[in-house]
Design an enzyme around this catalytic site. Structure first.
Site, short mmCIF file in Angstrom:
data_model
loop_
_atom_site.label_atom_id
_atom_site.label_comp_id
_atom_site.label_asym_id
_atom_site.label_seq_id
_atom_site.Cartn_x
_atom_site.Cartn_y
_atom_site.Cartn_z
N HIS A 99 35.39 31.48 -43.99
CA HIS A 99 36.83 31.79 -44.00
C HIS A 99 37.49 31.15 -45.20
CE1 HIS A 99 36.25 28.03 -41.75
NE2 HIS A 99 37.43 27.66 -42.23
N HIS A 101 41.12 29.58 -46.51
CA HIS A 101 42.43 29.07 -46.14
C HIS A 101 43.43 29.52 -47.20
CE1 HIS A 101 41.12 25.78 -43.26
NE2 HIS A 101 39.97 26.04 -43.87
P1 5GP Z 1 37.42 24.46 -41.72
O1 5GP Z 1 37.56 22.96 -41.74
O2 5GP Z 1 36.23 24.91 -40.93
O3 5GP Z 1 37.50 25.05 -43.09
O4 5GP Z 1 38.73 24.97 -41.02
C1 5GP Z 1 38.79 25.49 -39.73
C2 5GP Z 1 40.25 25.76 -39.42
O5 5GP Z 1 40.31 26.54 -38.26
C3 5GP Z 1 41.07 24.49 -39.15
O6 5GP Z 1 42.14 24.41 -40.08
C4 5GP Z 1 41.56 24.67 -37.71
O7 5GP Z 1 42.88 24.24 -37.52
C5 5GP Z 1 41.40 26.17 -37.48
N1 5GP Z 1 41.09 26.52 -36.12
C6 5GP Z 1 40.09 25.99 -35.36
N2 5GP Z 1 40.05 26.57 -34.15
C7 5GP Z 1 41.05 27.49 -34.14
C8 5GP Z 1 41.53 28.41 -33.14
O8 5GP Z 1 41.03 28.51 -32.02
N3 5GP Z 1 42.57 29.20 -33.50
C9 5GP Z 1 43.15 29.15 -34.73
N4 5GP Z 1 44.17 29.97 -34.97
N5 5GP Z 1 42.74 28.29 -35.69
C10 5GP Z 1 41.70 27.47 -35.38
#
Ligand code: 5GP
Ligand code: ZN
Length: 136
Positions: A99, A101
């Protein structure tokens, strides 16, 4: 991937504040935003990170990241946008479903970028560049 939270969101099994959807991609608001409007852009199919994303998906998600960045910037009246992709736990990846951001930024929002460091000597950058060039 049965237990993947983003697969479940893409399949509608877990609710999310969706901002975009097409046959292959899904974008929704991050549940724990850096700033309001912080969005995540994902392929609907499960790929863990950038290394395993098929080239065609990566090209198309790049175009979509641009489109959604413009919509987020306008939608929340941001002054700028950071685009971040965390790959692997060491880089802060928590959800192992690729993903991007899209983080809206505001003048004086108090956030800072990573601190920079200096190379220990003037030969070091060239040595590291050689190692990277040798890894293609
Ligand atoms: P990563 O650190 O893997 O790049 O970011 C994962 C992101 O996913 C985090 O910013 C976290 O807040 C978001 N996230 C995790 N679980 C959920 C969820 O169930 N729903 C939504 N909308 N965001 C999520
Ligand atoms: Zn997944």
């Amino acid at each position: 991937m049965n237990d993947c939270v983003f697969c479940k969101i893409a399949q509608g099994e877990i609710p999310a504040d969706k901002i975009y959807e097409d046959d292959n991609f899904f974008a929704f608001l991050d549940i724990n935003p850096v700033n309001y409007g912080h969005a995540l852009v994902t392929p609907k199919n499960h790929y863990e990170n950038i290394y395993s994303l098929p080239d065609e998906i990566l090209c198309n998600i790049g175009l979509l990241v641009k489109k959604i960045s413009i919509a987020v910037k306008q939608g929340v009246n941001a002054n700028g946008i950071n685009i971040i992709m965390n790959n692997d736990g060491a880089a802060g990846q928590i959800v192992p479903h690729a993903h991007f951001h899209i983080i809206p930024r505001f003048a004086n929002d108090g956030l800072w970028h990573w601190p920079g460091k200096s190379y220990p000597n003037k030969e070091e950058p060239a040595k590291i560049a050689e190692k990277i060039k040798g890894s293609f």
